[in-house]
Design an enzyme around this catalytic site. Structure first.
Site, mmCIF file in Angstrom:
data_model
loop_
_atom_site.group_PDB
_atom_site.id
_atom_site.type_symbol
_atom_site.label_atom_id
_atom_site.label_comp_id
_atom_site.label_asym_id
_atom_site.label_seq_id
_atom_site.Cartn_x
_atom_site.Cartn_y
_atom_site.Cartn_z
ATOM 1 N N GLY A 67 5.419 2.710 0.080
ATOM 2 C CA GLY A 67 6.201 3.584 -1.112
ATOM 3 C C GLY A 67 5.691 3.588 -2.077
ATOM 4 N N SER A 123 0.941 -1.102 0.116
ATOM 5 C CA SER A 123 0.144 0.064 0.014
ATOM 6 C C SER A 123 0.930 1.193 -0.016
ATOM 7 C CB SER A 123 -0.866 0.039 1.115
ATOM 8 O OG SER A 123 -0.098 0.098 2.473
ATOM 9 N N LYS A 124 0.055 2.261 -0.074
ATOM 10 C CA LYS A 124 0.920 3.727 -0.204
ATOM 11 C C LYS A 124 2.159 3.961 0.998
ATOM 12 C CE LYS A 124 -2.991 4.152 -1.154
ATOM 13 N NZ LYS A 124 -3.694 2.941 -1.451
ATOM 14 N N ARG A 125 1.693 3.282 1.919
ATOM 15 C CA ARG A 125 2.605 3.565 3.047
ATOM 16 C C ARG A 125 4.048 2.779 3.240
ATOM 17 N NH1 ARG A 125 2.431 -0.817 6.962
ATOM 18 N NH2 ARG A 125 0.408 -1.984 6.456
#
Length: 503
Positions: free
Chosen positions: A269, A265-267
RNA sequence: GACUCCAUGGUCUAGAGGCCUAGGACACCACUCUUUCAAGGUGGUAACACGGGUUCGAAUCCCGUUGGAGUCACCA
């Protein structure tokens, strides 16, 4: 290679047609890209078609320009689709939101045959019952209370203003099983499968239903998708059976996990392929790396392009376990492509990064481009991404730069200052006197100067590099010297000598 | 929690019962090449999750345990 184990899964009796069916999220997820790549390779391997279908039945998810973000990702990777958005095709339209009549038709067929029924329970009631079941520790299944409603009961509920959804009858007994090309036999007890909703009360089909109707109507022969869909498969199989349709073959590829072993997921990267593009990765490298996550071709080579991949691609060779995304390895693959591809091509692709960095105002042409090519050629095997190129070569574009503090102290201050000034002054005069400013001539001059002065090469080479670039690392010294040209070398040597003397 | 899938070094993997003293690659370390840094070359550290079977023989087959992941919506 004629003993292809892929043939068992590939040939079959119908033409190979596979599809990648994303919901329009606005970008191509890196994991989705690999799933799509496997589909693409499989289609090419068997001379089949690769279809792109947009699953936009949930309007709340749709985003402006979302399909473009998707297709941009595909184009950048170089994965072309045979049918789908922008291309059309014989099985269109390729947007689920435009295929409503097909779902309606299929749903009606099911209700008439008694394998589906109208359900008048509201979303609120359902949520309440689910919650109650959860509290009591029961599995949160639909209880089937609308399965056997009489016509009168249906009328009464409709009179209350209830809009019915359509549910599939899933038998309570038995099991639903299938043979996964990658995993082998997979089986689910029917008792664990809900009477799933096919058509929502607003008339829109649900994912599993639309998926089945489309795959069938688009004559999809193989469904190659991510692991997370395994639990949807028995539901879809029930639908195929209710409709009397022959299901496609299924292959569930493992997911790509983040380094902490959870779903990417976005967290973690970058997750979209365009982010990797902006990070300076080459599509050739991304595709190469992605293909090797979970699949290993014959031979030892770590570097294959898609043309070399597809002839030997086989779903049976795809690993079952999830793979963890390793940025370091992808950088290594990228670095390989960076230094082995055509320099002019690499340079063309590097231009936007130079512009973004503010080192170039616009795309150069003619001699300016040829010069850039030389700069890139000198530095490309020392970086891992296109994005690193501009900062690593900025001193070729700007005369004013700072000297690395440690390097300056080492050569231009303290004990060594006088010697450095003396040596560089001679070097300056030497360079100023060379007419044919080539790597050979400047190097020969430097070698001779070292000999004449009776110093070590490093005593001359290192301070020269610092004076010319402000740094201690970079391309070969004589690449730097000739790329800068005589005038700028002399100016920079003078500047460093002056600054050292001014201390 | 239920269901399903999965399980070889830190990571990607080779391995289809004897070829395995478990091979390759990334990363890491050392050496080498060298005007720097890379690249290259050489070498090194490091794995069959555990327990039972089956078998003359198991990383490979079966069962269990543990661990990880995914899914449990009128989302896709």
């Amino acid at each position: 290679m004629t003993t292809d184990k892929g043939s068992t899964a590939g040939a079959g009796d119908r033409p190979v047609r596979v599809r990648y069916a994303p919901s329009p999220t606005g970008y191509l997820h890196i994991g989705g890209a690999r799933t799509a790549l496997f589909n693409w390779l499989f289609a090419r391997r068997f001379g089949g078609s690769f279809v792109l279908r947009i699953e936009d039945t949930d309007v709340s998810r749709g985003k402006e320009g979302s399909v473009e973000g998707m297709t941009r990702g595909f184009k950048w990777l170089g994965l072309d689709w045979d049918e789908g958005p922008e291309k059309g095709g014989p099985y269109g339209p390729y947007f689920q939101s435009q295929r409503g009549h097909l779902y309606k038709e299929a749903a009606l067929q099911l209700v008439e045959s008694g394998t589906a029924y109208y359900c008048y329970c509201t979303v609120e009631e359902l949520a309440e019952r689910r919650e109650a079941a959860r509290r009591e520790g029961r599995p949160p299944r639909y209880d089937g209370r609308c399965r056997h409603l009489s016509l009168e009961e249906q009328r009464r509920l409709e009179a209350e203003g209830r809009q019915p959804a359509i549910r599939l009858v899933v038998p309570d007994e038995g099991a639903t099983a299938y043979e996964d090309i990658i995993r082998g036999p997979v089986s689910f007890e029917n008792s664990t499968i809900d009477d799933l909703v096919l058509v929502r009360s607003d008339g829109m089909p649900t994912y599993n239903f639309a998926c089945v109707v489309d795959d069938h109507n688009m004559a999809i022969s193989h469904v190659i998708r991510a692991d997370e869909h395994i639990s949807n498969t028995p539901k879809q199989l029930r639908i195929y059976q209710a409709l009397g349709w022959e299901p496609p073959r299924f292959a569930h590829v493992p997911m790509i996990l983040a380094p902490d072993r959870s779903k990417m997921s976005k967290r973690h990267g970058a997750t979209s392929v365009e982010e990797y593009r902006d990070l300076g990765f080459l599509p050739e490298a991304v595709v190469n790396y992605l293909a090797f996550l979970g699949w290993t071709p014959e031979g030892e080579s770590e570097f294959l392009n898609v043309e070399q991949m597809f002839p030997q691609f086989a779903l049976e060779d795809v690993n079952r376990g999830a793979a963890i995304y390793d940025l370091a390895k992808m950088q290594w693959v990228n670095a390989h492509y960076l230094r082995s591809m055509d320099v002019r091509e690499i340079t063309r692709r590097a231009v936007p990064f130079y512009i973004k960095e503010g080192l170039l105002a616009e795309a150069p042409d003619g001699e300016a481009f040829d010069w850039l090519v030389k700069v890139v050629a000198a530095m490309r095997e020392r970086v891992k991404t296109l994005a690193e190129l501009p900062p690593a070569t900025s001193y070729f574009f700007a005369d004013q730069f700072d000297y690395e503090e440690k390097a300056w102290q080492k050569y231009f201050a303290g004990d060594r200052r006088d010697q450095t000034v003396k040596v560089l002054t001679q070097a300056r005069d030497l360079l100023a006197s060379i007419d044919d400013f080539t790597i050979e001539n400047t190097e020969a001059g430097y070698r001779k100067l070292v000999e004449d002065l009776g110093i070590s090469g490093g005593d001359l080479f290192h301070p020269t590099r610092v004076a010319l670039s402000g740094r201690t690392v970079g391309p070969g010294l004589f690449d730097v010297i000739t790329l800068l040209g005589r005038r700028r070398c002399v100016e920079r040597l003078d500047r460093a000598i002056r600054k050292a003397g001014a201390v």
